[in-house]
Design a protein around this motif. Structure first.
Motif, PDB file in Angstrom:
ATOM      1  N   ALA A   1      74.594 -52.972-149.285  1.00  0.00           N
ATOM      2  CA  ALA A   1      73.792 -53.676-150.275  1.00  0.00           C
ATOM      3  C   ALA A   1      72.842 -54.573-149.498  1.00  0.00           C
ATOM      4  O   ALA A   1      73.193 -55.118-148.456  1.00  0.00           O
ATOM      5  CB  ALA A   1      74.685 -54.499-151.205  1.00  0.00           C
TER       6      ALA A   1
ATOM      7  N   PHE B   1      82.724 -55.057-151.204  1.00  0.00           N
ATOM      8  CA  PHE B   1      81.491 -54.381-151.616  1.00  0.00           C
ATOM      9  C   PHE B   1      81.661 -52.868-151.612  1.00  0.00           C
ATOM     10  O   PHE B   1      80.861 -52.137-151.051  1.00  0.00           O
ATOM     11  CB  PHE B   1      80.338 -54.793-150.682  1.00  0.00           C
ATOM     12  CG  PHE B   1      80.069 -56.265-150.706  1.00  0.00           C
ATOM     13  CD1 PHE B   1      79.414 -56.847-151.772  1.00  0.00           C
ATOM     14  CD2 PHE B   1      80.516 -57.075-149.681  1.00  0.00           C
ATOM     15  CE1 PHE B   1      79.181 -58.213-151.811  1.00  0.00           C
ATOM     16  CE2 PHE B   1      80.293 -58.446-149.699  1.00  0.00           C
ATOM     17  CZ  PHE B   1      79.627 -59.015-150.776  1.00  0.00           C
ATOM     18  N   GLN B   2      82.714 -52.380-152.239  1.00  0.00           N
ATOM     19  CA  GLN B   2      83.040 -50.962-152.162  1.00  0.00           C
ATOM     20  C   GLN B   2      81.994 -50.055-152.773  1.00  0.00           C
ATOM     21  O   GLN B   2      81.914 -48.880-152.427  1.00  0.00           O
ATOM     22  CB  GLN B   2      84.405 -50.692-152.772  1.00  0.00           C
ATOM     23  CG  GLN B   2      84.492 -50.955-154.249  1.00  0.00           C
ATOM     24  CD  GLN B   2      85.923 -50.806-154.732  1.00  0.00           C
ATOM     25  OE1 GLN B   2      86.863 -50.769-153.941  1.00  0.00           O
ATOM     26  NE2 GLN B   2      86.100 -50.723-156.025  1.00  0.00           N
ATOM     27  N   ARG B   3      81.152 -50.557-153.641  1.00  0.00           N
ATOM     28  CA  ARG B   3      80.121 -49.712-154.258  1.00  0.00           C
ATOM     29  C   ARG B   3      78.921 -49.487-153.343  1.00  0.00           C
ATOM     30  O   ARG B   3      78.063 -48.679-153.646  1.00  0.00           O
ATOM     31  CB  ARG B   3      79.623 -50.352-155.552  1.00  0.00           C
ATOM     32  CG  ARG B   3      80.658 -50.441-156.623  1.00  0.00           C
ATOM     33  CD  ARG B   3      80.090 -50.987-157.917  1.00  0.00           C
ATOM     34  NE  ARG B   3      78.797 -51.605-157.753  1.00  0.00           N
ATOM     35  CZ  ARG B   3      78.378 -52.675-158.387  1.00  0.00           C
ATOM     36  NH1 ARG B   3      79.168 -53.271-159.244  1.00  0.00           N
ATOM     37  NH2 ARG B   3      77.186 -53.173-158.193  1.00  0.00           N
ATOM     38  N   PHE B   4      78.816 -50.220-152.250  1.00  0.00           N
ATOM     39  CA  PHE B   4      77.606 -50.178-151.429  1.00  0.00           C
ATOM     40  C   PHE B   4      77.897 -49.802-149.988  1.00  0.00           C
ATOM     41  O   PHE B   4      78.668 -50.473-149.321  1.00  0.00           O
ATOM     42  CB  PHE B   4      76.927 -51.554-151.400  1.00  0.00           C
ATOM     43  CG  PHE B   4      76.640 -52.122-152.757  1.00  0.00           C
ATOM     44  CD1 PHE B   4      75.620 -51.607-153.529  1.00  0.00           C
ATOM     45  CD2 PHE B   4      77.390 -53.168-153.249  1.00  0.00           C
ATOM     46  CE1 PHE B   4      75.353 -52.138-154.780  1.00  0.00           C
ATOM     47  CE2 PHE B   4      77.132 -53.704-154.495  1.00  0.00           C
ATOM     48  CZ  PHE B   4      76.109 -53.189-155.272  1.00  0.00           C
ATOM     49  N   SER B   5      77.239 -48.751-149.483  1.00  0.00           N
ATOM     50  CA  SER B   5      77.322 -48.501-148.046  1.00  0.00           C
ATOM     51  C   SER B   5      76.597 -49.632-147.322  1.00  0.00           C
ATOM     52  O   SER B   5      76.979 -50.026-146.229  1.00  0.00           O
ATOM     53  CB  SER B   5      76.734 -47.144-147.674  1.00  0.00           C
ATOM     54  OG  SER B   5      75.368 -47.074-148.015  1.00  0.00           O
TER      55      SER B   5
ATOM     56  N   ARG C   1      88.286 -54.019-150.153  1.00  0.00           N
ATOM     57  CA  ARG C   1      86.839 -54.121-149.955  1.00  0.00           C
ATOM     58  C   ARG C   1      86.206 -55.079-150.960  1.00  0.00           C
ATOM     59  O   ARG C   1      86.568 -55.098-152.122  1.00  0.00           O
ATOM     60  CB  ARG C   1      86.181 -52.748-150.099  1.00  0.00           C
ATOM     61  CG  ARG C   1      86.482 -51.824-148.941  1.00  0.00           C
ATOM     62  CD  ARG C   1      85.820 -50.469-149.170  1.00  0.00           C
ATOM     63  NE  ARG C   1      86.273 -49.532-148.153  1.00  0.00           N
ATOM     64  CZ  ARG C   1      85.643 -49.300-147.010  1.00  0.00           C
ATOM     65  NH1 ARG C   1      84.515 -49.921-146.750  1.00  0.00           N
ATOM     66  NH2 ARG C   1      86.127 -48.449-146.134  1.00  0.00           N
TER      67      ARG C   1
ATOM     68  N   ARG D   1      72.468 -47.555-144.045  1.00  0.00           N
ATOM     69  CA  ARG D   1      73.163 -46.966-145.200  1.00  0.00           C
ATOM     70  C   ARG D   1      73.730 -45.595-144.845  1.00  0.00           C
ATOM     71  O   ARG D   1      74.875 -45.290-145.173  1.00  0.00           O
ATOM     72  CB  ARG D   1      72.216 -46.852-146.384  1.00  0.00           C
ATOM     73  CG  ARG D   1      71.996 -48.161-147.079  1.00  0.00           C
ATOM     74  CD  ARG D   1      71.143 -48.017-148.329  1.00  0.00           C
ATOM     75  NE  ARG D   1      70.956 -49.313-148.925  1.00  0.00           N
ATOM     76  CZ  ARG D   1      69.802 -49.963-148.952  1.00  0.00           C
ATOM     77  NH1 ARG D   1      68.713 -49.421-148.437  1.00  0.00           N
ATOM     78  NH2 ARG D   1      69.726 -51.149-149.499  1.00  0.00           N
TER      79      ARG D   1
ATOM     80  N   THR E   1      81.230 -50.493-145.576  1.00  0.00           N
ATOM     81  CA  THR E   1      80.488 -51.056-146.701  1.00  0.00           C
ATOM     82  C   THR E   1      80.146 -52.502-146.362  1.00  0.00           C
ATOM     83  O   THR E   1      80.671 -53.072-145.408  1.00  0.00           O
ATOM     84  CB  THR E   1      81.316 -50.993-148.009  1.00  0.00           C
ATOM     85  OG1 THR E   1      82.577 -51.627-147.808  1.00  0.00           O
ATOM     86  CG2 THR E   1      81.542 -49.555-148.450  1.00  0.00           C
TER      87      THR E   1
ATOM     88  N   THR F   1      78.527 -40.543-151.497  1.00  0.00           N
ATOM     89  CA  THR F   1      79.718 -41.378-151.543  1.00  0.00           C
ATOM     90  C   THR F   1      80.321 -41.491-150.157  1.00  0.00           C
ATOM     91  O   THR F   1      80.068 -40.654-149.290  1.00  0.00           O
ATOM     92  CB  THR F   1      80.776 -40.786-152.498  1.00  0.00           C
ATOM     93  OG1 THR F   1      81.125 -39.490-152.030  1.00  0.00           O
ATOM     94  CG2 THR F   1      80.254 -40.717-153.924  1.00  0.00           C
TER      95      THR F   1
END
Length: 137
Positions: free
Chosen positions: A103, A97-101, A95, A38, A47, A2
């Protein structure tokens, strides 16, 4: 893995750019770039989304202004791509794209990224967001 909590609470900034794979670079280098990015992005609280159409890159990056602008300069001097052009740069409230360091997606529409090059500012970001919605991540 994370993202660290400190950079996620710092004021956000975003950059959207396009560039072209340098002559002589194998397409496979993109996977290597993405894997390394990443890890670095997690460390720096960055991100974003990288789109590649086989020749051209378009990337949106977001995070704390200092680390983000340092990353943009490293990308600008990376010999694996050429013609980097920043299409949009601004403060960011939240953000995208907060789920992705980082994508990563390939793109089959070979005209999409050249069309984006003719845009700037919020128009470029809107076109990128529209493109991102169409991608399966």
């Amino acid at each position: 893995m994370t993202l660290s909590s400190t950079p996620l609470t710092a004021p956000l900034h975003e950059v959207l750019y396009v560039s072209t794979l340098a002559p002589g670079q194998p397409v496979g280098i993109v996977a290597t770039i993405a894997a390394h990015a990443r890890l670095s992005n997690i460390r720096d609280g960055i991100t974003g989304l990288l789109v590649f159409d086989g020749q051209r890159f378009c990337q949106q990056l977001e995070g704390p202004r200092g680390p983000l602008l340092s990353l943009v300069e490293r990308i600008r001097s990376d010999p694996r791509h050429t013609g980097m052009e920043v299409l949009h740069q601004a403060a960011l409230d939240q953000r995208r794209f907060q789920r992705f360091s980082l994508a990563f997606s390939t793109l089959e529409d070979e005209d999409a990224l050249p069309r984006m090059e003719s845009l700037a500012g919020h128009q470029a970001m809107a076109a990128f967001e529209s493109l991102a919605v169409d991608l399966e991540m």
